[in-house]
Scaffold this motif. Structure first.
Motif, mmCIF file in Angstrom:
data_model
loop_
_atom_site.group_PDB
_atom_site.id
_atom_site.type_symbol
_atom_site.label_atom_id
_atom_site.label_comp_id
_atom_site.label_asym_id
_atom_site.label_seq_id
_atom_site.Cartn_x
_atom_site.Cartn_y
_atom_site.Cartn_z
ATOM 1 N N GLY A 14 -0.396 4.728 -5.386
ATOM 2 C CA GLY A 14 -0.853 5.544 -4.287
ATOM 3 C C GLY A 14 -2.018 6.411 -4.714
ATOM 4 N N GLN A 15 -2.494 7.240 -3.794
ATOM 5 C CA GLN A 15 -3.667 8.073 -4.056
ATOM 6 C C GLN A 15 -3.342 9.342 -4.831
ATOM 7 O OE1 GLN A 15 -1.943 8.306 -1.292
ATOM 8 N NE2 GLN A 15 -1.766 10.528 -0.975
ATOM 9 N N GLY A 16 -2.082 9.697 -4.906
ATOM 10 C CA GLY A 16 -1.650 10.877 -5.625
ATOM 11 C C GLY A 16 -1.515 12.097 -4.735
ATOM 12 N N THR A 17 -0.631 12.999 -5.132
ATOM 13 C CA THR A 17 -0.467 14.272 -4.453
ATOM 14 C C THR A 17 -0.330 15.364 -5.507
ATOM 15 O OG1 THR A 17 0.803 15.462 -2.745
ATOM 16 C CG2 THR A 17 2.057 14.027 -4.236
ATOM 17 N N GLN A 18 -1.053 16.459 -5.303
ATOM 18 C CA GLN A 18 -1.119 17.521 -6.301
ATOM 19 C C GLN A 18 0.102 18.419 -6.221
ATOM 20 O OE1 GLN A 18 -3.710 18.387 -8.702
ATOM 21 N NE2 GLN A 18 -2.031 19.720 -9.399
ATOM 22 N N VAL A 19 0.714 18.670 -7.376
ATOM 23 C CA VAL A 19 1.781 19.645 -7.513
ATOM 24 C C VAL A 19 1.311 20.710 -8.490
ATOM 25 C CG1 VAL A 19 4.128 20.079 -8.330
ATOM 26 C CG2 VAL A 19 3.619 18.023 -6.988
ATOM 27 N N THR A 20 1.291 21.955 -8.043
ATOM 28 C CA THR A 20 0.883 23.063 -8.886
ATOM 29 C C THR A 20 2.009 24.080 -8.935
ATOM 30 O OG1 THR A 20 -1.443 22.764 -8.281
ATOM 31 C CG2 THR A 20 -0.830 24.856 -9.284
ATOM 32 N N VAL A 21 2.457 24.396 -10.139
ATOM 33 C CA VAL A 21 3.548 25.338 -10.346
ATOM 34 C C VAL A 21 2.970 26.602 -10.964
ATOM 35 C CG1 VAL A 21 5.804 25.732 -11.364
ATOM 36 C CG2 VAL A 21 5.120 23.416 -10.690
ATOM 37 N N LEU A 49 10.302 21.137 -4.788
ATOM 38 C CA LEU A 49 9.482 20.354 -3.877
ATOM 39 C C LEU A 49 10.100 18.979 -3.735
ATOM 40 C CD1 LEU A 49 5.769 21.011 -4.939
ATOM 41 C CD2 LEU A 49 6.826 21.687 -2.777
ATOM 42 N N ARG A 50 9.861 18.347 -2.600
ATOM 43 C CA ARG A 50 10.280 16.975 -2.369
ATOM 44 C C ARG A 50 9.053 16.137 -2.035
ATOM 45 N NH1 ARG A 50 15.045 14.193 -1.052
ATOM 46 N NH2 ARG A 50 14.812 12.446 0.428
ATOM 47 N N LEU A 51 8.741 15.188 -2.898
ATOM 48 C CA LEU A 51 7.629 14.283 -2.679
ATOM 49 C C LEU A 51 8.106 13.032 -1.959
ATOM 50 C CD1 LEU A 51 5.823 14.431 -6.146
ATOM 51 C CD2 LEU A 51 5.603 15.987 -4.181
ATOM 52 N N SER A 52 7.237 12.475 -1.136
ATOM 53 C CA SER A 52 7.535 11.246 -0.426
ATOM 54 C C SER A 52 6.447 10.221 -0.687
ATOM 55 C CB SER A 52 7.632 11.496 1.089
ATOM 56 O OG SER A 52 8.669 12.404 1.394
ATOM 57 N N CYS A 53 6.842 8.965 -0.709
ATOM 58 C CA CYS A 53 5.914 7.852 -0.841
ATOM 59 C C CYS A 53 6.258 6.843 0.238
ATOM 60 C CB CYS A 53 6.018 7.223 -2.226
ATOM 61 S SG CYS A 53 5.047 5.720 -2.457
ATOM 62 N N THR A 54 5.292 6.525 1.067
ATOM 63 C CA THR A 54 5.475 5.574 2.150
ATOM 64 C C THR A 54 4.765 4.278 1.807
ATOM 65 O OG1 THR A 54 5.581 7.369 3.770
ATOM 66 C CG2 THR A 54 5.187 5.160 4.606
ATOM 67 N N ALA A 55 5.480 3.165 1.915
ATOM 68 C CA ALA A 55 4.952 1.858 1.569
ATOM 69 C C ALA A 55 4.732 1.013 2.816
ATOM 70 C CB ALA A 55 5.900 1.130 0.619
ATOM 71 N N SER A 56 3.721 0.176 2.767
ATOM 72 C CA SER A 56 3.460 -0.769 3.840
ATOM 73 C C SER A 56 2.856 -2.038 3.257
ATOM 74 C CB SER A 56 2.527 -0.173 4.893
ATOM 75 O OG SER A 56 1.261 0.144 4.330
ATOM 76 N N GLY A 57 2.852 -3.101 4.035
ATOM 77 C CA GLY A 57 2.178 -4.339 3.661
ATOM 78 C C GLY A 57 3.072 -5.452 3.147
ATOM 79 N N GLN A 104 0.848 -1.173 0.000
ATOM 80 C CA GLN A 104 0.000 0.000 0.000
ATOM 81 C C GLN A 104 0.892 1.235 0.000
ATOM 82 O OE1 GLN A 104 -0.697 -2.516 2.652
ATOM 83 N NE2 GLN A 104 -1.682 -3.469 0.869
ATOM 84 N N LEU A 105 0.530 2.223 -0.805
ATOM 85 C CA LEU A 105 1.371 3.385 -1.022
ATOM 86 C C LEU A 105 0.610 4.656 -0.690
ATOM 87 C CD1 LEU A 105 2.776 2.372 -4.530
ATOM 88 C CD2 LEU A 105 3.812 1.917 -2.293
ATOM 89 N N VAL A 106 1.284 5.591 -0.030
ATOM 90 C CA VAL A 106 0.705 6.883 0.304
ATOM 91 C C VAL A 106 1.711 7.967 -0.032
ATOM 92 C CG1 VAL A 106 -0.260 8.349 2.097
ATOM 93 C CG2 VAL A 106 -0.699 5.891 2.136
ATOM 94 N N GLU A 107 1.316 8.896 -0.913
ATOM 95 C CA GLU A 107 2.175 10.005 -1.300
ATOM 96 C C GLU A 107 1.911 11.226 -0.422
ATOM 97 O OE1 GLU A 107 0.806 8.040 -5.258
ATOM 98 O OE2 GLU A 107 -0.071 8.571 -3.317
ATOM 99 N N SER A 108 2.924 12.053 -0.295
ATOM 100 C CA SER A 108 2.787 13.316 0.401
ATOM 101 C C SER A 108 3.835 14.286 -0.128
ATOM 102 C CB SER A 108 2.935 13.147 1.914
ATOM 103 O OG SER A 108 4.226 12.664 2.248
ATOM 104 N N GLY A 109 3.690 15.553 0.212
ATOM 105 C CA GLY A 109 4.682 16.554 -0.128
ATOM 106 C C GLY A 109 4.306 17.493 -1.252
ATOM 107 N N GLY A 110 3.175 17.264 -1.898
ATOM 108 C CA GLY A 110 2.754 18.158 -2.956
ATOM 109 C C GLY A 110 2.291 19.491 -2.418
ATOM 110 N N GLY A 111 2.084 20.420 -3.331
ATOM 111 C CA GLY A 111 1.628 21.741 -2.949
ATOM 112 C C GLY A 111 1.786 22.725 -4.075
ATOM 113 N N LEU A 112 1.646 23.991 -3.735
ATOM 114 C CA LEU A 112 1.776 25.089 -4.681
ATOM 115 C C LEU A 112 3.176 25.674 -4.572
ATOM 116 C CD1 LEU A 112 0.478 27.111 -6.699
ATOM 117 C CD2 LEU A 112 -0.212 28.452 -4.696
#
Length: 122
Positions: A113-120, A18-26, A3-11
């Motif tokens: 993963g569920q995705g994380t939004q990056v807006t430039v 930006l630095r995106l992270s993906c955390t894995a489990s399972g 299972q994957l969860v992304e984080s770190g997105g933004g404007l």
């Protein structure tokens, strides 16, 4: 299956980082190759970067080569995407992807993963 969860997105402003992270489990994380994909509005999801199980082999889309860096920390079950010199064309939802083939640096597995939004912005 992992299972994957992304984080770190933004404007972020053009030229920024930006630095995106993906955390894995399972599952045992080091058994998988990992990758980052992105999907911009009105476009198909596309490959951005990939990394094999050990981190010794990487691959990048031509559009991000020299600007983005993929890395992983198997002890933490995490994969990262460092994005520098961001431009408007990088605006997208970024997804983490896992592949059971540990050396496939262009992952084709079905685990996302569920995705994380990056807006430039300009």
């Amino acid at each position: 299956q992992v299972q994957l969860v992304e984080s770190g997105g933004g404007l972020v402003q053009a030229g920024g980082s930006l630095r995106l992270s993906c955390t894995a489990s399972g599952r045992t994380f080091s058994n998988y190759a990992m990758g980052w994909f992105r999907q911009a509005p009105g476009k198909e999801r596309e490959f951005v970067a990939g990394i094999n199980w050990s981190g010794r082999t990487t691959a990048y889309a031509d559009s991000v080569k020299g600007r983005f860096t993929i890395s992983r920390d198997n002890a933490k079950n995490m994969v990262y995407l460092q994005m520098n010199s961001l431009q408007s064309e990088d605006t997208a939802v970024y997804y983490c992807r896992a592949d059971r083939n540990p050396n496939n640096v262009r992952p084709v597995g079905d685990t996302w993963g569920q995705g994380t939004q990056v807006t430039v912005s300009s």
